[in-house]
Design a protein around this motif. Structure first.
Motif, PDB file in Angstrom:
ATOM      1  N   SER A  67       0.832  -1.204   0.000  1.00  0.00           N
ATOM      2  CA  SER A  67       0.000   0.000   0.000  1.00  0.00           C
ATOM      3  C   SER A  67       0.868   1.255   0.000  1.00  0.00           C
ATOM      4  O   SER A  67       0.396   2.346   0.319  1.00  0.00           O
ATOM      5  CB  SER A  67      -0.944   0.004   1.212  1.00  0.00           C
ATOM      6  N   ALA A 123       2.818   4.418  -1.602  1.00  0.00           N
ATOM      7  CA  ALA A 123       2.569   5.297  -2.743  1.00  0.00           C
ATOM      8  C   ALA A 123       3.612   5.004  -3.818  1.00  0.00           C
ATOM      9  O   ALA A 123       4.681   4.444  -3.543  1.00  0.00           O
ATOM     10  CB  ALA A 123       2.634   6.759  -2.313  1.00  0.00           C
ATOM     11  N   GLU A 124       3.318   5.392  -5.045  1.00  0.00           N
ATOM     12  CA  GLU A 124       4.159   5.019  -6.180  1.00  0.00           C
ATOM     13  C   GLU A 124       5.620   5.463  -6.036  1.00  0.00           C
ATOM     14  O   GLU A 124       6.530   4.666  -6.296  1.00  0.00           O
ATOM     15  CB  GLU A 124       3.557   5.566  -7.473  1.00  0.00           C
ATOM     16  N   SER A 127      -0.351  -0.472  -5.399  1.00  0.00           N
ATOM     17  CA  SER A 127       0.046   0.751  -4.693  1.00  0.00           C
ATOM     18  C   SER A 127      -1.169   1.364  -4.018  1.00  0.00           C
ATOM     19  O   SER A 127      -2.311   0.988  -4.295  1.00  0.00           O
ATOM     20  CB  SER A 127       0.674   1.770  -5.653  1.00  0.00           C
ATOM     21  N   ALA A 128      -0.919   2.303  -3.133  1.00  0.00           N
ATOM     22  CA  ALA A 128      -1.977   2.903  -2.317  1.00  0.00           C
ATOM     23  C   ALA A 128      -3.057   3.571  -3.153  1.00  0.00           C
ATOM     24  O   ALA A 128      -4.238   3.549  -2.806  1.00  0.00           O
ATOM     25  CB  ALA A 128      -1.367   3.914  -1.347  1.00  0.00           C
ATOM     26  N   SER A 129      -2.663   4.176  -4.270  1.00  0.00           N
ATOM     27  CA  SER A 129      -3.613   4.945  -5.077  1.00  0.00           C
ATOM     28  C   SER A 129      -4.647   4.067  -5.779  1.00  0.00           C
ATOM     29  O   SER A 129      -5.632   4.579  -6.332  1.00  0.00           O
ATOM     30  CB  SER A 129      -2.859   5.767  -6.123  1.00  0.00           C
ATOM     31  N   GLU A 130      -4.451   2.756  -5.745  1.00  0.00           N
ATOM     32  CA  GLU A 130      -5.314   1.854  -6.503  1.00  0.00           C
ATOM     33  C   GLU A 130      -6.419   1.211  -5.667  1.00  0.00           C
ATOM     34  O   GLU A 130      -7.222   0.458  -6.207  1.00  0.00           O
ATOM     35  CB  GLU A 130      -4.474   0.740  -7.130  1.00  0.00           C
ATOM     36  N   SER A 184      -6.859   0.821   3.241  1.00  0.00           N
ATOM     37  CA  SER A 184      -5.588   0.158   3.515  1.00  0.00           C
ATOM     38  C   SER A 184      -5.788  -0.987   4.504  1.00  0.00           C
ATOM     39  O   SER A 184      -6.852  -1.151   5.091  1.00  0.00           O
ATOM     40  CB  SER A 184      -4.595   1.177   4.086  1.00  0.00           C
TER      41      SER A 184
END
Length: 218
Positions: free
Chosen positions: A108, A110-111, A132-135, A139
Motif C-alpha cells: 500500500s 505510494a508510487e 500501490s496505495a492509489s489503486e 488500507s
C-alpha cells in the motif's frame, strides 16, 4: 497447488518498520503529539488513515492529519536511498518465480516510495505485478490490497499465499480467504502472528527460503 505468492514489502522484504516508526514519531511531535514509540510500532503496517486513528483516537483536525502525513512522507523519503532488503529477500522472490509461481508485491506504499522499495529489492526479474496505495479504497487491515493483488495474479484465493510481518497482514489476507505466512522481521512475536491466524511463521526471508520446499508456499 500454490500458483501465486503475494508479498507485503515494508517490514517483510525491506527493513523499514522502525524507520516508519521513528519518522511517524517525529511527524507527531511536529503537531504537538507526544506518542510512545512502542505504540506507533504496533500500528505500522496499517495505512496512514487507520494508523492515525489507532495512535491518536478521538476527534482531530483534518488539516493537522494531512500535515502529519506530509511530514512523515518527507521525513521517511530521506531514507529512500539507504533502504536495504532483508537477507534472502530477492532470492526468495526468484525461487518462487523459478518454481512457476506468480510473484506479486502487495504493497500500500505510494508510487514514489514503491520505486525506492523495488530499487532496494533489486529483483525486477522476479516480479510479475505490484499494487500501490492509489489503486485501492482502504488500507490494511481492510482486504482491498490483497484482493487487488489476487486480481493481478489471476488466481483464486485457494491457490495463493500471502507473506507478511504483522497481524494486520494476517487479518487482511484472512478476510479474502488467502492463507498468510508470517515473518518476524517487523517486530511482532511468533505467538502473536500465530494467534492472528498465520498458517506458519518463519524468522525472516532467508529462513523461509531455506525451508521453502516444506513451507505453505510450495
Amino acid at each position: 497447488m500454490v500458483e501465486a505468492v503475494l508479498f507485503d514489502v515494508d517490514g517483510t522484504l525491506v527493513d523499514t518498520t522502525y524507520l516508519h516508526a521513528v519518522t511517524w514519531w517525529q511527524a507527531f511531535r511536529q503537531q504537538g503529539h507526544v506518542v510512545a514509540m512502542a505504540k506507533i510500532h504496533r500500528a505500522i503496517g496499517m495505512g496512514s488513515d487507520k494508523l492515525l486513528d489507532q495512535v491518536l483516537p478521538g476527534g482531530r483536525d483534518r488539516d493537522a492529519d494531512d500535515a502529519m502525513r506530509d511530514a512523515h512522507t518527507a521525513l521517511y523519503a530521506q531514507y529512500w536511498g539507504r533502504l536495504r532488503a532483508f537477507d534472502g529477500a530477492a532470492d526468495l522472490l526468484r525461487a518462487c518465480k523459478g518454481r512457476g509461481k506468480r510473484v506479486v508485491l502487495a504493497s500500500s506504499a505510494a508510487e514514489p516510495e514503491m520505486r525506492a522499495l523495488r530499487a532496494a529489492l533489486d529483483a525486477e526479474d522476479a516480479i510479475d505485478e505490484t499494487t500501490s496505495a492509489s489503486e485501492v479504497g482502504q488500507s490494511k487491515p481492510a482486504p482491498d490490497i490483497v484482493e487487488l493483488a489476487l486480481e493481478r495474479a489471476g488466481v483464486p484465493a485457494a491457490r495463493a499465499v500471502f507473506v507478511g510481518d504483522t497481524a494486520w497482514d494476517v487479518e487482511a489476507a484472512e478476510r479474502v480467504g488467502v492463507p498468510c505466512v508470517g515473518v518476524l522481521t517487523g517486530g511482532w512475536a511468533r505467538d502473536e502472528l500465530e494467534a492472528a491466524g498465520a498458517v506458519a511463521v518463519f524468522d525472516d526471508p532467508r529462513d523461509l527460503l531455506e525451508k521453502l520446499e516444506k513451507s505453505p508456499l510450495h
